[in-house]
Design an enzyme around this catalytic site. Structure first.
Site, mmCIF file in Angstrom:
data_model
loop_
_atom_site.group_PDB
_atom_site.id
_atom_site.type_symbol
_atom_site.label_atom_id
_atom_site.label_comp_id
_atom_site.label_asym_id
_atom_site.label_seq_id
_atom_site.Cartn_x
_atom_site.Cartn_y
_atom_site.Cartn_z
ATOM 1 N N GLN A 265 9.872 -4.569 11.166
ATOM 2 C CA GLN A 265 8.630 -5.337 10.997
ATOM 3 C C GLN A 265 7.481 -4.602 11.680
ATOM 4 O O GLN A 265 7.577 -4.256 12.865
ATOM 5 C CB GLN A 265 8.767 -6.755 11.574
ATOM 6 C CG GLN A 265 7.568 -7.640 11.227
ATOM 7 C CD GLN A 265 7.699 -9.078 11.735
ATOM 8 O OE1 GLN A 265 8.644 -9.417 12.461
ATOM 9 N NE2 GLN A 265 6.738 -9.912 11.361
ATOM 10 N N HIS B 291 5.945 -11.942 5.804
ATOM 11 C CA HIS B 291 5.767 -11.470 4.429
ATOM 12 C C HIS B 291 7.124 -11.233 3.802
ATOM 13 O O HIS B 291 8.045 -10.755 4.455
ATOM 14 C CB HIS B 291 4.913 -10.201 4.373
ATOM 15 C CG HIS B 291 5.337 -9.144 5.342
ATOM 16 N ND1 HIS B 291 4.978 -9.195 6.683
ATOM 17 C CD2 HIS B 291 6.091 -8.047 5.185
ATOM 18 C CE1 HIS B 291 5.493 -8.152 7.301
ATOM 19 N NE2 HIS B 291 6.192 -7.437 6.422
ATOM 20 N N ILE C 193 0.827 -1.210 0.000
ATOM 21 C CA ILE C 193 0.000 0.000 0.000
ATOM 22 C C ILE C 193 0.864 1.263 0.000
ATOM 23 O O ILE C 193 0.384 2.335 -0.405
ATOM 24 C CB ILE C 193 -0.968 -0.027 1.211
ATOM 25 C CG1 ILE C 193 -2.190 0.830 0.960
ATOM 26 C CG2 ILE C 193 -0.274 0.355 2.504
ATOM 27 C CD1 ILE C 193 -3.305 0.615 1.963
ATOM 28 N N HIS D 219 8.978 -9.070 1.065
ATOM 29 C CA HIS D 219 8.904 -7.900 0.184
ATOM 30 C C HIS D 219 9.692 -8.195 -1.082
ATOM 31 O O HIS D 219 10.813 -8.723 -1.005
ATOM 32 C CB HIS D 219 9.584 -6.691 0.819
ATOM 33 C CG HIS D 219 8.982 -6.155 2.072
ATOM 34 N ND1 HIS D 219 8.181 -5.032 2.092
ATOM 35 C CD2 HIS D 219 9.069 -6.559 3.360
ATOM 36 C CE1 HIS D 219 7.827 -4.759 3.337
ATOM 37 N NE2 HIS D 219 8.349 -5.671 4.135
ATOM 38 N N ASN E 108 11.594 -8.747 7.151
ATOM 39 C CA ASN E 108 11.925 -8.089 8.410
ATOM 40 C C ASN E 108 11.480 -8.982 9.560
ATOM 41 O O ASN E 108 10.394 -9.569 9.515
ATOM 42 C CB ASN E 108 11.233 -6.726 8.500
ATOM 43 C CG ASN E 108 11.790 -5.734 7.487
ATOM 44 O OD1 ASN E 108 12.986 -5.717 7.224
ATOM 45 N ND2 ASN E 108 10.919 -4.927 6.908
HETATM 46 P P1 5GP Z 1 6.996 -4.670 7.402
HETATM 47 O O1 5GP Z 1 7.316 -3.238 7.766
HETATM 48 O O2 5GP Z 1 6.196 -5.344 8.502
HETATM 49 O O3 5GP Z 1 8.154 -5.475 6.918
HETATM 50 O O4 5GP Z 1 6.065 -4.574 6.132
HETATM 51 C C1 5GP Z 1 4.689 -4.344 6.192
HETATM 52 C C2 5GP Z 1 4.296 -3.761 4.879
HETATM 53 O O5 5GP Z 1 2.891 -3.836 4.761
HETATM 54 C C3 5GP Z 1 4.676 -2.278 4.735
HETATM 55 O O6 5GP Z 1 5.528 -2.123 3.615
HETATM 56 C C4 5GP Z 1 3.333 -1.573 4.567
HETATM 57 O O7 5GP Z 1 3.378 -0.512 3.652
HETATM 58 C C5 5GP Z 1 2.420 -2.696 4.106
HETATM 59 N N1 5GP Z 1 1.039 -2.533 4.483
HETATM 60 C C6 5GP Z 1 0.575 -2.114 5.685
HETATM 61 N N2 5GP Z 1 -0.774 -2.110 5.687
HETATM 62 C C7 5GP Z 1 -1.161 -2.533 4.451
HETATM 63 C C8 5GP Z 1 -2.440 -2.727 3.845
HETATM 64 O O8 5GP Z 1 -3.500 -2.528 4.439
HETATM 65 N N3 5GP Z 1 -2.428 -3.156 2.566
HETATM 66 C C9 5GP Z 1 -1.288 -3.383 1.862
HETATM 67 N N4 5GP Z 1 -1.401 -3.800 0.610
HETATM 68 N N5 5GP Z 1 -0.065 -3.221 2.411
HETATM 69 C C10 5GP Z 1 -0.008 -2.801 3.685
#
Ligand code: 5GP
Ligand code: ZN
Length: 112
Positions: A92, A98, A31, A100, A85
């Site tokens: 994270q 997840h 997003i 990326h 992460n």
């Molecule tokens: P993290 O920071 O945990 O490695 O990655 C989480 C990712 O999820 C972030 O890059 C963030 O932009 C994405 N994200 C958070 N909320 C949403 C959402 O509601 N929809 C989508 N498609 N991505 C999200």
């Protein structure tokens, strides 16, 4: 697990720009993209993070790489960054594992 954002995306309770899904894996665009192409590859199964992967998860975690690699190639990229992460100090923010995939610009090393 009930308030897990990515479980809600898996369940279809929250919309996402999906690129691929099957019985094990879901792929959708981030997003808040950090590169021209930025999507997330997740298992349907709720696994909190990389440190929580068990022997039962080995197959699906490998599948994240295979599917993600196919999709980024389909989008025309052969140079890309893959990131997992683990833990808040590593960045994270969503505690459902997840992968990326970021592509479409030059990447720096070391990452921030
Ligand atoms: P993290 O920071 O945990 O490695 O990655 C989480 C990712 O999820 C972030 O890059 C963030 O932009 C994405 N994200 C958070 N909320 C949403 C959402 O509601 N929809 C989508 N498609 N991505 C999200
Ligand atoms: Zn979850």
């Amino acid at each position: 697990m009930n308030d897990c954002l990515f479980c809600k995306i898996v369940a279809g309770e929250i919309p996402a720009d999906k690129l691929y899904e099957d019985d094990d894996v879901l792929v959708f665009r981030d997003i808040a993209p950090q590169a021209p192409t930025h999507f997330l590859v997740i298992p349907r199964k709720h696994i909190k993070g990389p440190a929580d992967v068990t022997i039962d998860d080995e197959q699906v975690i490998g599948k994240l790489l295979r599917i993600g690699g196919d999709i980024v190639a389909r989008e025309g990229h052969s140079h890309y960054r893959i990131v997992f992460n683990n833990g808040s100090r590593a960045g994270q923010t969503v505690f459902h594992i997840h992968m990326h995939i970021l592509a479409g610009r030059n990447m720096n090393w070391p990452p921030g």
